[in-house]
Design a protein around this motif. Structure first.
Motif, PDB file in Angstrom:
ATOM      1  N   PHE B  66       0.753  -1.013  -0.210  1.00  0.00           N
ATOM      2  CA  PHE B  66      -0.160  -0.129   0.108  1.00  0.00           C
ATOM      3  C   PHE B  66       0.796   1.157  -0.073  1.00  0.00           C
ATOM      4  O   PHE B  66       0.706   2.204  -0.862  1.00  0.00           O
ATOM      5  CB  PHE B  66      -1.048  -0.090   1.253  1.00  0.00           C
ATOM      6  N   ALA B  67       1.845   1.300   0.918  1.00  0.00           N
ATOM      7  CA  ALA B  67       2.811   2.499   0.860  1.00  0.00           C
ATOM      8  C   ALA B  67       3.241   2.635  -0.439  1.00  0.00           C
ATOM      9  O   ALA B  67       3.638   3.951  -1.092  1.00  0.00           O
ATOM     10  CB  ALA B  67       3.792   2.069   1.883  1.00  0.00           C
ATOM     11  N   ILE B  68       3.989   1.641  -0.901  1.00  0.00           N
ATOM     12  CA  ILE B  68       4.575   1.723  -2.392  1.00  0.00           C
ATOM     13  C   ILE B  68       3.677   2.377  -3.330  1.00  0.00           C
ATOM     14  O   ILE B  68       3.989   3.395  -4.106  1.00  0.00           O
ATOM     15  CB  ILE B  68       5.197   0.450  -2.940  1.00  0.00           C
ATOM     16  N   VAL B  69       2.374   1.792  -3.528  1.00  0.00           N
ATOM     17  CA  VAL B  69       1.444   2.429  -4.423  1.00  0.00           C
ATOM     18  C   VAL B  69       1.165   3.948  -4.027  1.00  0.00           C
ATOM     19  O   VAL B  69       0.904   4.540  -4.914  1.00  0.00           O
ATOM     20  CB  VAL B  69      -0.005   1.446  -4.460  1.00  0.00           C
ATOM     21  N   LEU B  70       0.939   4.091  -2.624  1.00  0.00           N
ATOM     22  CA  LEU B  70       0.525   5.593  -2.336  1.00  0.00           C
ATOM     23  C   LEU B  70       1.779   6.442  -3.005  1.00  0.00           C
ATOM     24  O   LEU B  70       1.431   7.553  -3.339  1.00  0.00           O
ATOM     25  CB  LEU B  70       0.321   5.655  -0.817  1.00  0.00           C
ATOM     26  N   THR B  71       2.947   6.237  -2.810  1.00  0.00           N
ATOM     27  CA  THR B  71       4.291   6.775  -2.663  1.00  0.00           C
ATOM     28  C   THR B  71       4.251   7.105  -4.259  1.00  0.00           C
ATOM     29  O   THR B  71       4.305   8.199  -4.801  1.00  0.00           O
ATOM     30  CB  THR B  71       5.463   6.352  -2.413  1.00  0.00           C
ATOM     31  N   VAL B  72       4.032   5.986  -5.345  1.00  0.00           N
ATOM     32  CA  VAL B  72       3.949   6.221  -6.934  1.00  0.00           C
ATOM     33  C   VAL B  72       2.974   7.266  -7.115  1.00  0.00           C
ATOM     34  O   VAL B  72       3.165   8.001  -8.106  1.00  0.00           O
ATOM     35  CB  VAL B  72       4.115   4.950  -7.219  1.00  0.00           C
ATOM     36  N   SER B  73       1.754   7.173  -6.693  1.00  0.00           N
ATOM     37  CA  SER B  73       0.634   7.886  -7.010  1.00  0.00           C
ATOM     38  C   SER B  73       0.857   9.351  -6.824  1.00  0.00           C
ATOM     39  O   SER B  73       0.604  10.182  -7.516  1.00  0.00           O
ATOM     40  CB  SER B  73      -0.766   7.172  -6.642  1.00  0.00           C
ATOM     41  N   VAL B  74       1.431   9.497  -5.362  1.00  0.00           N
ATOM     42  CA  VAL B  74       1.597  10.985  -4.894  1.00  0.00           C
ATOM     43  C   VAL B  74       2.792  11.662  -6.005  1.00  0.00           C
ATOM     44  O   VAL B  74       2.658  12.606  -6.382  1.00  0.00           O
ATOM     45  CB  VAL B  74       2.265  10.886  -3.622  1.00  0.00           C
ATOM     46  N   ILE B  75       3.757  10.778  -6.388  1.00  0.00           N
ATOM     47  CA  ILE B  75       4.799  11.218  -7.121  1.00  0.00           C
ATOM     48  C   ILE B  75       4.167  11.767  -8.406  1.00  0.00           C
ATOM     49  O   ILE B  75       4.590  12.962  -9.001  1.00  0.00           O
ATOM     50  CB  ILE B  75       5.984  10.436  -7.122  1.00  0.00           C
ATOM     51  N   VAL B  76       3.582  10.707  -9.217  1.00  0.00           N
ATOM     52  CA  VAL B  76       2.932  10.859 -10.400  1.00  0.00           C
ATOM     53  C   VAL B  76       1.952  12.230 -10.477  1.00  0.00           C
ATOM     54  O   VAL B  76       2.160  12.998 -11.411  1.00  0.00           O
ATOM     55  CB  VAL B  76       2.300   9.669 -10.807  1.00  0.00           C
ATOM     56  N   LEU B  77       1.078  12.250  -9.571  1.00  0.00           N
ATOM     57  CA  LEU B  77       0.080  13.039  -9.516  1.00  0.00           C
ATOM     58  C   LEU B  77       0.535  14.530  -9.074  1.00  0.00           C
ATOM     59  O   LEU B  77       0.260  15.740  -9.687  1.00  0.00           O
ATOM     60  CB  LEU B  77      -1.001  12.865  -8.842  1.00  0.00           C
ATOM     61  N   SER B  78       1.754  14.827  -8.337  1.00  0.00           N
ATOM     62  CA  SER B  78       2.007  16.086  -7.887  1.00  0.00           C
ATOM     63  C   SER B  78       3.051  16.628  -8.561  1.00  0.00           C
ATOM     64  O   SER B  78       3.365  17.859  -8.679  1.00  0.00           O
ATOM     65  CB  SER B  78       2.511  15.981  -6.603  1.00  0.00           C
TER      66      SER B  78
END
Lengths: 220, 101
Positions: B66-78
Motif C-alpha cells: 500500500f505504501a509503495i502504491v501511495l508513494t508512486v501515485s503521489v509522485i506521479v500526480l504532484s
C-alpha cells in the motif's frame, strides 16, 4: 574362514562404511511406513495433537538408540525427551523430502551436539584412566582371534576408555568423529544430519581422527 | 604399515565395537507421558504464536504494498507534466534578461 582372517577383515574395516546405520529405522519397513507417517503427520498438523504419541511410540527406540550412543547414560531420557519436543515444535517446517526416521535422526544428533556444546570442558567429569584400562588395552592388542577381540571390546573398560578419549575432543570434533568414524556415516550423510557443509565435516573428520589417534598413542 | 599403526587400528576397532555394542535402554510409558505433557503445555502457545506470526507478516506485506502504491501515485500526480515543466523553464529564460538590465 580362520579366526585370524576374520580379525584382519574386522580391523581393515575401520572406519566401516557399509553397516546398518541408525539413520534408517531398520525395524520398520520403509515402504509401508512412509504413507502412514505422512498421514499421521498431516493429522497432527491438522490439530490432532494426541497422535504425536503414536509418533513417539513408533520412533522412540530409534531416537533412544542414537541418543544413548552420544550422551551419558543418566542423561538419555532427558535428551530423548528434548528431541521429541523439538520435533513437535519443528513439525510445521518438515517438508517430507526425507523420511521421518532420517528427520528425527538429524534432530537427535543436533540435540546431542548442543548438549556437549553447552557444557564447559572444565565442568565435565574427567575420570582418570586406571591400571585396569591399561590392562584392557594390552589385552586388546594381544587378542589373537575375533572372539577374543570382541570379548575385550565389549568389556565395560572399553566404553570407559572411549568416553575418556571423547571427553578430550571439542564438541564439534566429537560430533563428527562419532558420526563418521564410530557410526560409519559418509561425510555427506554426516553433513546432512548436522546441517553443516560437507567440506567442514570432511576437514573436521580428518582432524578429529588425528586427535583421537594422538590420544590413543599417548595412552599406550 | 608400522607396528604403531597396527596397534592404533586395533584400538580404534575395539572402541568402535564398544560404541556399537552399547545396549539401548528401554524407556517406560511414563517417559512418553512426560513428553506428551510438555507438548500439550507447549501447543496452545505455539499455535497462538504461529497465528500471530502469520497475521503480523501478512499485515506488514499489505502495508508495504500500500505504501509503495501511495508513494508512486503521489509522485506521479504532484509532479509537473513534461510540457508544463518546459513552459516554466522557457518563462524563466525570457524574464532573465530583464533582471540583468
Amino acid at each position: 574362514m580362520s579366526d585370524r582372517s576374520v580379525l584382519t577383515k574386522t580391523l581393515n574395516a575401520v572406519p566401516v562404511l557399509e553397516i546398518p546405520l541408525p539413520m534408517r529405522d531398520a525395524s520398520r519397513p520403509v515402504s509401508s511406513s512412509a504413507l502412514d507417517d505422512g498421514e499421521m503427520l498431516r493429522r497432527i498438523r491438522g490439530g490432532e495433537r494426541d497422535r504425536f504419541a503414536e509418533l513417539i511410540d513408533r520412533y522412540q527406540s530409534h531416537v533412544v538408540r542414537i541418543v544413548n550412543r552420544r550422551v551419558p547414560a543418566d542423561r538419555v531420557e532427558e535428551i530423548a525427551h528434548d528431541v521429541f519436543v523439538r520435533a513437535y515444535v519443528g513439525l510445521e517446517h518438515f517438508s517430507g523430502s526425507v523420511s521421518v526416521d532420517h528427520w528425527l535422526a538429524g534432530i537427535a544428533v543436533r540435540t546431542c551436539y548442543d548438549y556437549w556444546r553447552t557444557r564447559k570442558r572444565e565442568d565435565l567429569p574427567m575420570s582418570a584412566l586406571t591400571s585396569e584400562h591399561q590392562q584392557w588395552m594390552d589385552q586388546v592388542l594381544a587378542a589373537q582371534s575375533e572372539t577374543q577381540f570382541v570379548v575385550q571390546a565389549r568389556r565395560r573398560d572399553a566404553v570407559e576408555v572411549l568416553e575418556w578419549a571423547l571427553a578430550q575432543l571439542s564438541p564439534e570434533n566429537r560430533a563428527v568423529l562419532t558420526l563418521v568414524h564410530l557410526d560409519g556415516y559418509s561425510v555427506r550423510e554426516a553433513a546432512q544430519l548436522l546441517g553443516w557443509s560437507a567440506i567442514n565435516v570432511k576437514v573436521r573428520a580428518h582432524r578429529a581422527r588425528h586427535a583421537l589417534r594422538k590420544i590413543l598413542m599417548n595412552m599406550h | 604399515m608400522t607396528p604403531e599403526d597396527n596397534d592404533l587400528r586395533k584400538l580404534e576397532g575395539a572402541l568402535i565395537e564398544a560404541y556399537r555394542s552399547r545396549p539401548t535402554p528401554m524407556l517406560g510409558p511414563s517417559w512418553a507421558h512426560g513428553v506428551m505433557r510438555d507438548i500439550h503445555q507447549l501447543a496452545p502457545q505455539s499455535a497462538q504464536w504461529s497465528y500471530l506470526d502469520h497475521l503480523v507478516w501478512r499485515t506488514a506485506a499489505i502495508a508495504v504494498a500500500f505504501a509503495i502504491v501511495l508513494t508512486v501515485s503521489v509522485i506521479v500526480l504532484s509532479s509537473p507534466t513534461g510540457t508544463q515543466g518546459t513552459g516554466l523553464i522557457a518563462e524563466e529564460l525570457e524574464l532573465t534578461p530583464l533582471f540583468m538590465d
